[in-house]
Design an enzyme around this catalytic site. Structure first.
Site, PDB file in Angstrom:
ATOM      1  N   GLY A  68     -57.414   5.154  33.653  1.00  0.00           N
ATOM      2  CA  GLY A  68     -57.515   4.839  35.068  1.00  0.00           C
ATOM      3  C   GLY A  68     -56.221   4.213  35.557  1.00  0.00           C
ATOM      4  O   GLY A  68     -55.539   4.758  36.389  1.00  0.00           O
TER       5      GLY A  68
ATOM      6  N   ILE B  63     -62.372   2.072  30.794  1.00  0.00           N
ATOM      7  CA  ILE B  63     -61.316   3.069  30.996  1.00  0.00           C
ATOM      8  C   ILE B  63     -60.411   3.158  29.774  1.00  0.00           C
ATOM      9  O   ILE B  63     -59.293   3.663  29.851  1.00  0.00           O
ATOM     10  CB  ILE B  63     -60.502   2.755  32.260  1.00  0.00           C
ATOM     11  CG1 ILE B  63     -59.981   1.305  32.229  1.00  0.00           C
ATOM     12  CG2 ILE B  63     -61.339   2.983  33.505  1.00  0.00           C
ATOM     13  CD1 ILE B  63     -59.052   0.977  33.392  1.00  0.00           C
TER      14      ILE B  63
ATOM     15  N   THR C 104     -60.281   0.345  27.751  1.00  0.00           N
ATOM     16  CA  THR C 104     -59.956  -1.051  27.512  1.00  0.00           C
ATOM     17  C   THR C 104     -60.755  -1.648  26.364  1.00  0.00           C
ATOM     18  O   THR C 104     -60.378  -2.668  25.809  1.00  0.00           O
ATOM     19  CB  THR C 104     -60.256  -1.843  28.788  1.00  0.00           C
ATOM     20  OG1 THR C 104     -61.540  -1.397  29.269  1.00  0.00           O
ATOM     21  CG2 THR C 104     -59.235  -1.558  29.858  1.00  0.00           C
TER      22      THR C 104
ATOM     23  N   ARG D  15     -59.191 -16.813  24.813  1.00  0.00           N
ATOM     24  CA  ARG D  15     -59.874 -16.400  23.612  1.00  0.00           C
ATOM     25  C   ARG D  15     -59.776 -14.875  23.441  1.00  0.00           C
ATOM     26  O   ARG D  15     -59.947 -14.128  24.400  1.00  0.00           O
ATOM     27  CB  ARG D  15     -61.335 -16.789  23.743  1.00  0.00           C
ATOM     28  CG  ARG D  15     -62.163 -16.587  22.512  1.00  0.00           C
ATOM     29  CD  ARG D  15     -63.567 -16.965  22.915  1.00  0.00           C
ATOM     30  NE  ARG D  15     -64.472 -17.042  21.790  1.00  0.00           N
ATOM     31  CZ  ARG D  15     -65.779 -17.122  21.948  1.00  0.00           C
ATOM     32  NH1 ARG D  15     -66.296 -17.154  23.169  1.00  0.00           N
ATOM     33  NH2 ARG D  15     -66.563 -17.196  20.899  1.00  0.00           N
TER      34      ARG D  15
ATOM     35  N   ASN E 264     -61.666  -9.460  20.540  1.00  0.00           N
ATOM     36  CA  ASN E 264     -61.548  -8.454  19.489  1.00  0.00           C
ATOM     37  C   ASN E 264     -60.066  -8.188  19.254  1.00  0.00           C
ATOM     38  O   ASN E 264     -59.425  -7.495  20.046  1.00  0.00           O
ATOM     39  CB  ASN E 264     -62.269  -7.168  19.930  1.00  0.00           C
ATOM     40  CG  ASN E 264     -62.226  -6.089  18.863  1.00  0.00           C
ATOM     41  OD1 ASN E 264     -61.291  -6.011  18.060  1.00  0.00           O
ATOM     42  ND2 ASN E 264     -63.243  -5.248  18.843  1.00  0.00           N
ATOM     43  N   PRO E 265     -59.515  -8.750  18.180  1.00  0.00           N
ATOM     44  CA  PRO E 265     -58.063  -8.635  17.971  1.00  0.00           C
ATOM     45  C   PRO E 265     -57.592  -7.183  17.874  1.00  0.00           C
ATOM     46  O   PRO E 265     -56.457  -6.885  18.212  1.00  0.00           O
ATOM     47  CB  PRO E 265     -57.820  -9.357  16.646  1.00  0.00           C
ATOM     48  CG  PRO E 265     -59.062 -10.085  16.319  1.00  0.00           C
ATOM     49  CD  PRO E 265     -60.188  -9.511  17.125  1.00  0.00           C
TER      50      PRO E 265
ATOM     51  N   THR F 238     -58.908  -4.293  19.487  1.00  0.00           N
ATOM     52  CA  THR F 238     -58.784  -3.644  20.796  1.00  0.00           C
ATOM     53  C   THR F 238     -57.838  -4.439  21.701  1.00  0.00           C
ATOM     54  O   THR F 238     -57.152  -3.859  22.540  1.00  0.00           O
ATOM     55  CB  THR F 238     -60.156  -3.486  21.479  1.00  0.00           C
ATOM     56  OG1 THR F 238     -60.787  -4.771  21.538  1.00  0.00           O
ATOM     57  CG2 THR F 238     -61.043  -2.527  20.709  1.00  0.00           C
TER      58      THR F 238
ATOM     59  N   GLU G 161     -53.332  -6.139  32.009  1.00  0.00           N
ATOM     60  CA  GLU G 161     -52.047  -6.065  32.718  1.00  0.00           C
ATOM     61  C   GLU G 161     -50.920  -6.796  31.980  1.00  0.00           C
ATOM     62  O   GLU G 161     -49.760  -6.383  32.064  1.00  0.00           O
ATOM     63  CB  GLU G 161     -52.137  -6.672  34.131  1.00  0.00           C
ATOM     64  CG  GLU G 161     -53.506  -6.705  34.789  1.00  0.00           C
ATOM     65  CD  GLU G 161     -54.076  -5.366  35.188  1.00  0.00           C
ATOM     66  OE1 GLU G 161     -53.337  -4.553  35.745  1.00  0.00           O
ATOM     67  OE2 GLU G 161     -55.276  -5.131  34.917  1.00  0.00           O
TER      68      GLU G 161
END
Lengths: 743, 177, 336
Positions: A244, A470, A472, A633, A636-637, A639, A710
């Site tokens: 996206g 999308i 992520t 925090r 999930n390291p 992703t 971002e």
């Protein structure tokens, strides 16, 4: 109790993606499916005087050609066309009338029994235009710059703050001064999946719409308002979205056209755009920026001025936050920021990954590097010298800011202490080597959202929210959050998204989904847990009869007593008491605005880059890069790292490759293909490294996450440009840095 | 102001449509009989006529690699060939890689290394990687990067894709750069 | 894409016969460029003759010690062919610098010769282009011409103006190697020296090459001299791979005791055809390997180049690339 959150869990949608089973918007079939092919305008401004459709209509298998002349009556007011991401103005209405507002505007839709027939018939249509003079050149129209109109969107994108101190005086008195102009062209998102909508025309005219969107409810709202349909008759599904980057934040015109055709023809219709047409809706706007920095000899910033002028369309005032970052990152007592728009005959720009952030921050961070060089101070040191724990725009403390640690760990991993600060003095064969660094900043926001948690009769947990993934990793992190909240094994948890029938969630963008939807999932699971606990208490001989909610915890799909975990009741047993019915709870999470408003909330990063520049050819290669992120925090390291890696690739792309080039003769983007609109290929990407520094934040949201979509891109372009300067001695202030600029 | 005519892109009044012909395609070991006009590309035949939507359309012009399939073991862009031209060939798509023993090792490695994000380029990447391994010219990480450059990943998962391939191909990372 | 019919002849004569018989028919081999253009409605053949079953798919040694590349051998099979790798490494490298592995697996040697320009205006029906639509004008001349030609352009008459480039890498190497194109057609077989195969736009920019109607390329012959010791192919582009050349240079040298015995320099990305100036190459013959000589050749090769704004940088870039390629080929220094 985080068995899963914080762990590098592989994506739960991984098998679907690697086997081709994940289905995207153009991949749903219906027996009565028709295909639409969009015809785009050749001119940038004027009016259609005639569309010759007869030849196309004569082709057997062509069902209809829709134009402004035969479209049905639709909603009258602008408000009906406003989606959740609409800027102030009048949204573009496809096939509204004969007027052409930009080159590539959809002006007709050919509908046929097969894709090939529609494509062929489209080639038989001829269009006559009355051409008017267009203006598409930002640089030639800077004198028309004006303040943006304000609207609802301005809440999320505040205008620049009022000036602080006296910039002119402080700057003129500053012993070290930097003043420069920074420019970049338009860019297009170009997700790999081209925009497509499949409308399945159901009984009684109900529509099931498979749409490429970053917000199924947003598309539902748009269709329902524009076509005057009740929500219950419009269901929008987008389980998988092939990228996206902001392009799906607004409903695009293929949605409108597919729905229009389906309703008129009472048949299912698919409309897919071509890659060329991917250059005919929103883009990152071209921008011209001027930055002036004044500092003391020791590098202390005393004055910052940052002015930006960006393009928008003639019908909407798209804005982004470009200059505010300067006031947030550096505590200069004298600061003056401005942001203006020039309306042109182009489509309205659209949020594109780190909108505004990766426009303004790279310019600022290049200027800071110029200042460091001029003052003879190491760029990291200069940034530390001007470090602030307060956002000077709002005069609020940051809820957390471990940027210092990003500098330290990033520099250490990169080997920054060995940097040679003299430009054009490090060589490797024919190449010049340079190191550069820059800072990144982006907002850590949270919105309201809803989620539903259901414990099925089989003891499985089903959680849903109408958000999007999308790419992520939303599916995965929500599954982790849900599993941990109710102490379920992850394989017994299924998280679903991308369906307007699900509890409402906002559009997925701006790095806020983990915080926004994650909080909703957590609350829904907690509420479900409370309900299950109450049910457990009511069971015969319940071991929890006298227990308080604080006395128990959820683990291994059981409720257990804290002081004697062996005493437990399984969730399956509890749901078994519910008369064969599942147990569910739908909850809303709302940000703690009262607490949050006391703080500035941002995610930070530092990027360190090595480039190799061929001294004869000017070809630039990023040989290695390290990005250190203070992102709260990390859920999930695995992703999370991918998010940052992807951002870094985008940063390389923005710095070195990407630009949409307008030919002002025709007011048209000319490099409208993936062969000529360059984005990185595998061979462009070398050694990338990601560090997440520890950062604890109890203010941003209950999960303590800041969002990572971002931040990976923002620091990279300036780090690369600064490295190119060190390598070559040349400052390139116009992105992308293509080889011709270094010859 | 002036009036212009857009160029007439197609020949007019060609109302006699191309004749459909009966064609036989062997895909993932299964023989499919189809009635197709010549203008149907292999990619559209897979996606629109056989519902094998695992093969993706990312540009339809050979500029992205999302449509990569294997034809007689060789990787090609299925968007730039006509279905009718592939009669008699063995076509393998992403749907044909996993078998009763489970996922193909590359599929497993892609999951393990998070070698994707949105997943749209993934089938093409995996088919391309199989083609590359069949070709036997990739000996180093730089070779992989170059020879996988026909598959664009807009999400930017390249590092992870290379890691996944490195594991499956058992390439020593010391050979890098 | 327009409406077309399709046939799949099994032998050369039927293929040639069909081409003559059917008006507007075209051959299709790999299809990588033709189908791309058909989807944009730039090529609109009435009929496609699939020539993939005609044979012409072998690489064989010729009697004179050269190599014959069948027109239907794929670019990949050619680039990795043992004999090509060993004796014509310049050709191998040039092919591998082009397109992607997938496209090279499809594209054929014959087809590569017929690649059409990547000019943005040629590709966009909303804009004028004399190559696509004779007499409509040239959008690139005063437009966005970053990728356009600096040599041999046609820019005097708006109805014939064309500053397009030929996009091939392979052809640049073939030009340097002085390959010969074998064609067959109604008038029988003929051979075309590579330098004569492609043409400059002149007054007919819509014509890319000198092949006659009804003819088919059957093979490309490589002369015995492969320059396998001193050669270089440099390609400069906007990303590391999978992009067309802004400038490319193929250099082939024959050197003995530091004296140049033979020299070829061909340029890609700068003209409507692979660019060579044999008279300039000749000035190197008998000369010692030296940077000064190479500089002089670069200047002379680019002499007369004209920039159109966005592409003006190519003039300097091409000179530098020529010098670097000559240095690399002469092993004046280790290749980077």
């Amino acid at each position: 109790m985080t068995k899963y959150v914080g762990k590098p869990i592989s994506r739960v949608d991984g098998v679907a993606k690697v086997t081709g089973k994940a289905k995207y918007a153009a991949e749903f079939k219906s027996p009565d499916l028709l295909y639409g092919w969009v015809i785009s305008s050749d001119i940038a401004k004027g009016a259609i005087t005639h569309i010759h459709t007869a030849d196309a209509l004569q082709v057997p298998g062509v069902v209809q050609v829709f134009t402004h002349e035969n479209r049905p009556g639709l909603a009258w007011f602008d408000l009906s066309y406003k989606d959740q991401d609409a800027p102030p103005g009048s949204p573009f209405r496809p096939l509204h009338d004969a007027e052409v507002k930009y080159s590539g505007q959809p002006i007709a839709l050919v509908v046929a029994e097969t894709f090939e027939l529609a494509r062929y018939a489209a080639s038989l249509i001829r269009v006559e235009y009355k051409v008017e003079e267009h203006a598409t050149d930002l640089h030639a129209n800077l004198s028309k710059a004006r303040d943006p109109k304000l609207g609802v969107a301005s809440l999320l994108k505040p205008p620049p703050p009022k000036p602080r101190g006296d910039f002119e005086k402080a700057f003129s008195e500053a012993p070290v001064q930097v003043s420069a102009k920074y420019v970049h062209s338009a860019e297009h998102h170009n997700p790999m999946e081209m925009f497509a909508t499949t409308v399945v025309y159901e009984k009684k005219g109900k529509l099931t719409i498979y749409d490429k969107t970053q917000g199924a409810p947003n598309s539902q709202l748009y269709v329902s308002q524009v076509f005057g349909l009740p929500f219950k008759d419009v269901r929008v599904i987008s389980s998988y979205v092939g990228g996206g980057f902001g392009s799906g934040l607004r409903p695009q015109y293929q949605l409108f056209l597919a729905v229009l055709a389906a309703r008129q023809l009472k048949r299912s219709v698919r409309v897919s755009l071509t890659r060329q047409q991917m250059f005919t809706f929103g883009h990152r706007p071209a921008t011209v920026q001027h930055i002036s920095l004044g500092a003391l000899n020791d590098g202390t910033l005393t004055a910052i001025r940052h002015d930006a002028i960006a393009e928008t369309s003639q019908f909407e005032d798209y804005t982004e936050i470009v200059v505010n970052w300067s006031g947030m990152l550096y505590p200069a007592p004298n600061t003056k920021l401005s942001y203006k728009l020039v309306p042109l005959d182009v489509y309205t720009p659209l949020d594109m990954r780190a909108p505004g952030g990766v426009t303004g921050v790279p310019a600022l961070e290049c200027a800071i590097d110029e200042l460091a060089h001029q003052a003879g101070i190491d760029p990291v040191e200069l940034r530390l010298k001007n470090y602030t724990d307060r956002d000077m725009n709002s005069d609020l403390p940051y809820s957390s800011k471990e940027l210092r640690e990003c500098f330290r760990q990033g520099a250490e991993r990169f080997g920054w202490s060995n940097r040679n600060p003299t430009p054009r003095s490090t060589r490797r064969g024919h190449t010049l080597i340079g190191w550069g660094m820059a800072t990144g900043i982006w907002d850590a926001t949270q919105g309201p959202a809803r989620a539903e948690a259901v414990l099925t009769v089989n003891g499985k947990l089903r959680v849903s929210s109408a958000t999007a993934d999308i790419g992520t990793g939303t599916y995965t992190i929500m599954t982790q959050i849900a599993a941990d909240t109710l102490g379920m094994p992850i394989e017994d948890v299924l998280f679903k998204l991308g369906d307007s029938d699900m509890p409402l969630a906002p559009i997925q963008g701006g790095s806020w989904t983990a915080a926004t939807v994650g909080s909703a999932v957590k609350v829904a699971c907690e509420d479900l847990g409370k309900k299950l606990f109450k049910m457990a208490q009511k069971m015969k001989n319940s071991p929890f009869a006298n227990a308080k909610p604080d006395d128990i915890f959820f683990a291994d799909a059981h409720i257990r007593l804290k002081n004697d975990p062996a005493i437990a009741v399984s969730l399956r047993e509890i749901v078994g008491q519910n008369g064969g019915r599942a147990v569910s709870e739908t909850s809303t999470s709302t940000p703690d605005f009262l607490e949050q408003r006391k703080y500035a909330r941002s995610v930070h990063s530092a990027a360190f880059v090595e480039v190799e520049v061929d001294e004869d050819f000017g070809t630039v290669r990023v040989t290695r890069a390290v990005t250190a992120v203070a992102g709260g925090r990390i859920l999930n390291p695995k992703t999370a790292r991918s998010q940052i890696l992807g951002g870094m690739v985008w940063g390389i792309s923005k710095a070195l490759e990407e630009e949409s080039v307008l030919d002002h003769q025709f007011g048209r983007f000319m490099n409208h293909s993936l062969a000529e609109y360059h984005v990185p290929v595998n061979a462009d990407i070398q050694d990338l490294d990601v560090i997440f520094v520890d950062e604890s934040d109890t203010i941003v949201n209950p999960l303590g996450v800041k969002g990572l979509g971002e931040i990976g891109i923002i620091a990279m372009p300036a780090a690369i440009a600064n490295a190119v300067f060190l390598a070559t001695g040349k400052r390139v202030r116009e992105l992308p840095i293509t080889l011709d600029k270094l010859l | 102001m002036q009036t212009i005519l857009s160029s007439e892109t197609g020949a007019r009044s060609q109302n006699v449509l191309p004749e459909k012909r009966s064609i036989t395609l062997t895909i993932n070991g299964l023989v499919h009989k189809l009635e197709l006009a010549p203008w149907t590309t292999l990619l559209d035949a897979l996606r629109e006529y056989l519902q094998l939507t695992g093969t993706k359309k990312g540009c339809d012009h050979g500029q992205c690699g999302a449509c990569t399939v294997l034809v007689d073991g060789k990787r090609i862009n299925s968007c730039l060939t006509l279905a009718v031209m592939k009669e008699g060939s063995e076509i393998t798509t992403i749907e044909g890689l996993a078998n009763e023993n489970g996922l193909h090792p590359l599929q497993t490695a892609f999951i393990e290394h998070d070698a994707y994000q949105c997943g749209y380029c993934t089938p093409g990447q995996i088919c391309s990687a199989i083609g590359m391994i069949n070709e036997g010219h990739a000996k180093t990480l730089q070779d992989i990067r170059e020879l996988m450059s026909g598959n664009i990943c807009r999400c930017g998962a390249y590092s992870n894709i290379v890691d996944a391939l490195q594991e499956v191909m058992k390439i020593d990372s010391n050979e890098t750069v | 894409m327009n409406n077309f019919s399709y046939s799949r002849p099994e032998d050369l004569n039927s293929a040639l016969g069909e081409l003559t018989k059917r008006e507007g028919a075209k051959f299709i081999a790999g299809g990588t460029n033709l189908l791309d253009l058909m989807k944009e409605n730039i090529e609109r053949p009435s009929h496609l003759i699939d020539i993939n079953h005609l044979g012409l798919n072998t690489i064989e040694a010729t009697a004179d010690g050269g190599l014959r590349l069948g027109a239907l051998v794929t670019n990949a099979d050619t680039a990795y062919h043992e004999n090509v790798v060993t004796h014509y490494p310049l050709l191998s490298q040039a092919i591998l610098a082009g397109a992607s592995a997938q496209l090279r697996n499809m594209a054929t040697n014959g087809g590569n010769l017929f690649q059409r320009t990547r000019c943005y205006y040629f590709y966009d029906l909303a804009t004028p282009c004399n190559k696509r639509e004779p007499g409509s004008g040239c959008g690139a001349l005063r437009g966005y011409n970053r990728i356009h030609a600096i040599l041999g352009t046609s820019d005097q008459n708006s109805e014939t103006a064309c500053i397009a480039t030929h996009p091939s890498d392979m052809c640049v190497a073939l030009a340097a190697l002085e390959a010969v194109v074998r064609v067959t057609g109604p008038a029988g077989e003929r051979i075309i020296p590579f330098a004569d195969f492609h043409r400059l736009p002149g007054n007919e920019p819509w014509r890319d090459n000198t092949i006659n109607p009804g003819e088919l390329v059957t093979a490309i012959d490589l002369p015995p001299k492969g320059f396998s010791t001193n050669f270089a192919y440099i390609k400069l582009r906007d990303r590391t791979s999978y992009a067309f050349a802004l400038v490319s240079v193929a250099v082939a040298l024959e050197i003995e005791n530091n004296r140049i015995l033979d020299a070829r320099v061909a340029l890609g990305g700068v003209a409507h055809k692979p660019w060579r100036k044999p008279e300039v190459e000749a000035t190197l013959i008998g000369q010692p390997v030296s940077e000064a000589n190479f500089q002089a050749v670069a200047e002379a090769l680019i002499d007369g180049a004209k920039g159109y704004g966005h592409n003006t940088f190519k003039i300097e870039l091409a000179k530098r690339a020529i010098v670097r390629a000559l240095q690399q080929a002469a092993k004046l220094e280790p290749t980077a």
